[in-house]
Scaffold this motif. Structure first.
Motif, PDB file in Angstrom:
ATOM      1  N   ARG A  11       0.908  -1.248   0.097  1.00  0.00           N
ATOM      2  CA  ARG A  11       0.093  -0.001   0.082  1.00  0.00           C
ATOM      3  C   ARG A  11       0.770   1.266  -0.049  1.00  0.00           C
ATOM      4  O   ARG A  11       0.597   2.332  -0.610  1.00  0.00           O
ATOM      5  CB  ARG A  11      -0.926  -0.200   1.295  1.00  0.00           C
ATOM      6  CG  ARG A  11      -1.914   1.161   1.189  1.00  0.00           C
ATOM      7  CD  ARG A  11      -2.414   1.103   2.610  1.00  0.00           C
ATOM      8  NE  ARG A  11      -3.673   2.156   2.563  1.00  0.00           N
ATOM      9  CZ  ARG A  11      -3.478   3.383   3.358  1.00  0.00           C
ATOM     10  NH1 ARG A  11      -2.257   3.286   4.082  1.00  0.00           N
ATOM     11  NH2 ARG A  11      -3.980   4.344   3.452  1.00  0.00           N
ATOM     12  N   TRP A  12       1.933   1.116   0.723  1.00  0.00           N
ATOM     13  CA  TRP A  12       2.893   2.341   0.606  1.00  0.00           C
ATOM     14  C   TRP A  12       3.287   2.672  -0.528  1.00  0.00           C
ATOM     15  O   TRP A  12       3.479   3.811  -1.115  1.00  0.00           O
ATOM     16  CB  TRP A  12       3.844   2.260   1.939  1.00  0.00           C
ATOM     17  CG  TRP A  12       5.161   3.212   1.739  1.00  0.00           C
ATOM     18  CD1 TRP A  12       6.234   3.120   1.446  1.00  0.00           C
ATOM     19  CD2 TRP A  12       4.918   4.479   2.340  1.00  0.00           C
ATOM     20  NE1 TRP A  12       7.120   4.233   1.295  1.00  0.00           N
ATOM     21  CE2 TRP A  12       6.304   5.194   1.836  1.00  0.00           C
ATOM     22  CE3 TRP A  12       3.980   5.372   3.077  1.00  0.00           C
ATOM     23  CZ2 TRP A  12       6.643   6.680   2.260  1.00  0.00           C
ATOM     24  CZ3 TRP A  12       4.455   6.608   3.224  1.00  0.00           C
ATOM     25  CH2 TRP A  12       5.493   7.175   2.819  1.00  0.00           C
ATOM     26  N   ARG A  15       0.827   4.074  -3.146  1.00  0.00           N
ATOM     27  CA  ARG A  15       0.865   5.535  -2.620  1.00  0.00           C
ATOM     28  C   ARG A  15       1.960   6.266  -2.984  1.00  0.00           C
ATOM     29  O   ARG A  15       1.698   7.599  -3.538  1.00  0.00           O
ATOM     30  CB  ARG A  15       0.451   5.596  -1.546  1.00  0.00           C
ATOM     31  CG  ARG A  15      -1.136   5.203  -0.983  1.00  0.00           C
ATOM     32  CD  ARG A  15      -1.369   5.103   0.647  1.00  0.00           C
ATOM     33  NE  ARG A  15      -1.530   6.810   1.115  1.00  0.00           N
ATOM     34  CZ  ARG A  15      -0.491   7.215   1.842  1.00  0.00           C
ATOM     35  NH1 ARG A  15       0.501   6.583   2.432  1.00  0.00           N
ATOM     36  NH2 ARG A  15      -0.802   8.597   2.111  1.00  0.00           N
ATOM     37  N   GLN A  16       3.373   5.718  -2.858  1.00  0.00           N
ATOM     38  CA  GLN A  16       4.338   6.749  -3.292  1.00  0.00           C
ATOM     39  C   GLN A  16       4.393   6.844  -4.846  1.00  0.00           C
ATOM     40  O   GLN A  16       4.758   7.792  -5.401  1.00  0.00           O
ATOM     41  CB  GLN A  16       5.534   5.870  -2.611  1.00  0.00           C
ATOM     42  CG  GLN A  16       6.803   6.729  -2.814  1.00  0.00           C
ATOM     43  CD  GLN A  16       8.035   6.143  -2.069  1.00  0.00           C
ATOM     44  OE1 GLN A  16       7.767   4.661  -1.834  1.00  0.00           O
ATOM     45  NE2 GLN A  16       8.905   6.794  -1.601  1.00  0.00           N
ATOM     46  N   LEU A  53       3.172  12.931   0.468  1.00  0.00           N
ATOM     47  CA  LEU A  53       2.298  11.934   1.283  1.00  0.00           C
ATOM     48  C   LEU A  53       2.223  12.528   2.648  1.00  0.00           C
ATOM     49  O   LEU A  53       1.141  12.283   3.266  1.00  0.00           O
ATOM     50  CB  LEU A  53       3.074  10.457   1.455  1.00  0.00           C
ATOM     51  CG  LEU A  53       3.044   9.838  -0.002  1.00  0.00           C
ATOM     52  CD1 LEU A  53       3.665   8.625   0.315  1.00  0.00           C
ATOM     53  CD2 LEU A  53       1.568   9.538  -0.317  1.00  0.00           C
ATOM     54  N   HIS A  56      -0.612  14.900   2.730  1.00  0.00           N
ATOM     55  CA  HIS A  56      -2.038  14.201   2.908  1.00  0.00           C
ATOM     56  C   HIS A  56      -2.337  13.927   3.945  1.00  0.00           C
ATOM     57  O   HIS A  56      -3.277  13.856   4.634  1.00  0.00           O
ATOM     58  CB  HIS A  56      -2.058  13.005   1.622  1.00  0.00           C
ATOM     59  CG  HIS A  56      -2.146  13.388   0.234  1.00  0.00           C
ATOM     60  ND1 HIS A  56      -0.719  14.234  -0.374  1.00  0.00           N
ATOM     61  CD2 HIS A  56      -3.284  13.306  -0.502  1.00  0.00           C
ATOM     62  CE1 HIS A  56      -1.529  14.325  -1.537  1.00  0.00           C
ATOM     63  NE2 HIS A  56      -2.606  14.061  -1.871  1.00  0.00           N
ATOM     64  N   PRO A  68      -7.284  11.079   0.791  1.00  0.00           N
ATOM     65  CA  PRO A  68      -6.923   9.959  -0.291  1.00  0.00           C
ATOM     66  C   PRO A  68      -6.387  10.679  -1.275  1.00  0.00           C
ATOM     67  O   PRO A  68      -6.730  11.502  -2.155  1.00  0.00           O
ATOM     68  CB  PRO A  68      -8.323   9.384  -0.821  1.00  0.00           C
ATOM     69  CG  PRO A  68      -9.358   9.834   0.299  1.00  0.00           C
ATOM     70  CD  PRO A  68      -8.766  11.317   0.906  1.00  0.00           C
ATOM     71  N   ILE A  69      -5.016  10.246  -1.738  1.00  0.00           N
ATOM     72  CA  ILE A  69      -4.117  10.702  -3.045  1.00  0.00           C
ATOM     73  C   ILE A  69      -4.766  10.372  -4.093  1.00  0.00           C
ATOM     74  O   ILE A  69      -4.793  11.163  -5.055  1.00  0.00           O
ATOM     75  CB  ILE A  69      -2.703  10.044  -2.714  1.00  0.00           C
ATOM     76  CG1 ILE A  69      -1.787  10.951  -3.591  1.00  0.00           C
ATOM     77  CG2 ILE A  69      -2.531   8.719  -3.032  1.00  0.00           C
ATOM     78  CD1 ILE A  69      -0.349  10.871  -3.559  1.00  0.00           C
ATOM     79  N   GLU A  70      -5.514   9.333  -4.324  1.00  0.00           N
ATOM     80  CA  GLU A  70      -6.345   9.179  -5.348  1.00  0.00           C
ATOM     81  C   GLU A  70      -7.050  10.213  -5.824  1.00  0.00           C
ATOM     82  O   GLU A  70      -7.017  10.595  -7.091  1.00  0.00           O
ATOM     83  CB  GLU A  70      -6.817   8.014  -5.465  1.00  0.00           C
ATOM     84  CG  GLU A  70      -6.114   6.596  -5.343  1.00  0.00           C
ATOM     85  CD  GLU A  70      -5.819   6.176  -3.824  1.00  0.00           C
ATOM     86  OE1 GLU A  70      -5.248   5.415  -3.476  1.00  0.00           O
ATOM     87  OE2 GLU A  70      -6.305   7.212  -2.981  1.00  0.00           O
TER      88      GLU A  70
END
Length: 494
Positions: A11-12, A15-16, A53, A56, A68-70
């Motif tokens: 997951r990390w 997101r990165q 990140l 966020h 959420p970065i999305e």
């Protein structure tokens, strides 16, 4: 456990990867259109994927949920398609408003409405405003760093020159080295090239002319192609109108901004509070002091919500170049004693200076200062008697809300960490940071502790005043700020 560990790492990494995808979009918007994307006021320009990140994650302070970065990536991609111009755009606020008020609309349609003031504008190529730094000490060099980092597409403030007195045969190399390396704020982020023959410093594409002079009235700026410039006097040598107007005797100079409290009838400007009082014919202005900039926004917020009867401001201030390393003669009381070895009681004009930016508090505050053996980051302790009673929880909630979404968001920050110390605030762009865990309140008796980077936070405020003077401050979008009910602490988008 092993499966959970693997899932978290995946997951990390995912997101990165999304944060890495954002970087070229952020750069495109900034370089080509003068757009500064941010998340709750935290700029994303020149940030690493990890810093993006972290921004966020900071958003959880608003509603206990990480942004959420999305969703921000979708907004960012839409901005590239819309091509807004010359604006500071908060992605987090757009995401939250789209959730609450999107009403099923397409994201692009929603953004066109929210960002309408910045859409369809023509680029202003060549419309930048020249800036000259008169003096190149602690504040001068930080102003240079900020102005260089804000250069963008050249439509805003343009750092054209610095003026100093020649200090040595290899003066230029030493000046460049001091810009490149800083014991407190770290190395310069970028590249620096020195041209000794032409007396120039090239920093990240910004060509800076170094001019040697000890008399502000004798510099011929137009000889270097500098016109209608704003001179930022950060020497502290002149603080009255007569002295500062010597800059205006030069061809090429339009206005002067002092980075210290101005004397007499000079307007002392704290951005976010009274910058709108600046008139086109105000040719000499002051950006007040670091302490005044740190406390005035918080004082205004508290006075607006609860009323301030009277109070005392005690500043615990890092030592400055005005003090001695070892005991030696000094014209000021106590300041001749060794700065790294002593706490030194001294005077501050911050309490009386508040009245120049916030007239409603005139005569209501006293003040004093203690210089302490740290090189940067200071603290103001506000001991206030209020008109209306409140509580620790209420006032903290109120100030936290202002730090996240309000017209004072660039000035007031908030922390409630039980482990922060002064070095944690080195490099803060905010004028002051309220330490919520230190707040004391008993009805109408309120004590607030406000951290501030007396170098970088103040320099950021100076640049905001400069941008306002030059009419180059980017439009802040979305325009409709949140309101915070002072007596409930509830934050709502309006």
């Amino acid at each position: 456990m092993e499966r959970e560990r693997t899932a978290e790492l995946e997951r990390w990494n995912a997101r990165q990867a999304l944060a890495e995808t954002m970087i070229p979009l952020i750069g495109n918007l900034y370089r080509n259109y003068g757009v500064v994307p941010s998340i709750h006021g935290r700029r994303l320009i020149n940030q690493s994927p990890v810093e993006i990140l972290k921004a966020h994650r900071f958003a959880r302070k608003l509603n206990d949920t990480e942004l959420p970065i999305e969703e921000t990536l979708s907004v960012l991609a839409a901005l590239v398609e819309l091509q807004p111009r010359s604006a500071s755009i908060d992605l987090a606020k757009l995401v939250l408003r789209y959730r609450e008020a999107g009403n099923g609309r397409d994201l692009l349609e929603f953004l066109r409405e929210e960002l309408e003031p910045a859409l369809g504008a023509s680029p202003r190529h060549g419309a930048g405003v020249d800036v000259v730094l008169y003096g190149f000490g602690r504040i001068g060099r930080l102003l240079a760093r900020i102005l260089i980092s804000h250069a963008g597409n050249g439509e805003g403030l343009r750092l054209r020159a610095i003026v100093v007195r020649r200090g040595a045969e290899n003066d230029l190399l030493k000046r460049a080295s001091l810009l490149r390396r800083d014991s407190i704020h770290g190395p310069f982020e970028g590249t620096i090239t020195v041209d000794v023959e032409n007396n120039t410093i090239l920093a990240n594409g910004t060509l800076i002319q170094v001019i040697y002079s000890d008399d502000p009235s004798t510099v011929d700026y137009e000889a270097y192609g500098i016109r209608d410039a704003i001179v930022v006097d950060n020497t502290g040598r002149w603080r009255d109108r007569e002295g500062l107007e010597n800059h205006l005797k030069n061809t090429g100079v339009a206005r002067v901004l002092l980075t210290a409290p101005g004397k007499g009838d000079i307007k002392n400007v704290v951005y976010g509070i009274n910058h709108t009082t600046i008139e086109p014919d105000d040719r000499v202005l002051s950006a007040a002091s670091c302490t005044t900039n740190a406390i005035v926004p918080v004082l205004k917020a508290v006075n607006d919500a609860y009323g301030v009867r009277h109070g005392h401001v005690e500043t615990v201030h890092s030592y400055t170049n005005d003090q001695n390393l070892t005991d030696n003669f000094h014209k000021g009381d106590r300041r001749g004693r060794s700065a790294p070895m002593n706490m030194v009681i001294t005077q501050t004009g911050a309490a009386s200076a508040v009245a120049k930016a916030l007239p409603e508090l005139a005569g209501k505050l006293t003040g004093n200062a203690i210089r302490v053996p740290t090189p940067d980051v200071s603290m103001a302790i506000l001991n206030l008697q209020l008109e209306t009673p409140t509580s620790v929880e209420e006032v903290n909630s109120y100030l936290r809300g202002l730090s996240l979404d309000s017209t004072l968001q660039q000035q007031i920050d908030f922390t409630d960490s039980p482990e922060v110390v002064s070095t944690d605030f080195v490099g803060s762009h905010r004028a002051g940071i309220v330490d919520g865990l230190a707040t004391i309140c008993d009805g109408t008796n309120l004590v607030l502790y406000v951290w501030y980077d007396n170098e970088f936070g103040y320099s950021s405020q100076v640049v905001r005043v400069l941008e306002h003077m030059a009419a180059t401050h980017p439009r802040v979008l979305p325009e409709r700020a949140a309101t915070v009910e002072a007596h409930t602490g509830q934050l709502s988008i309006v």
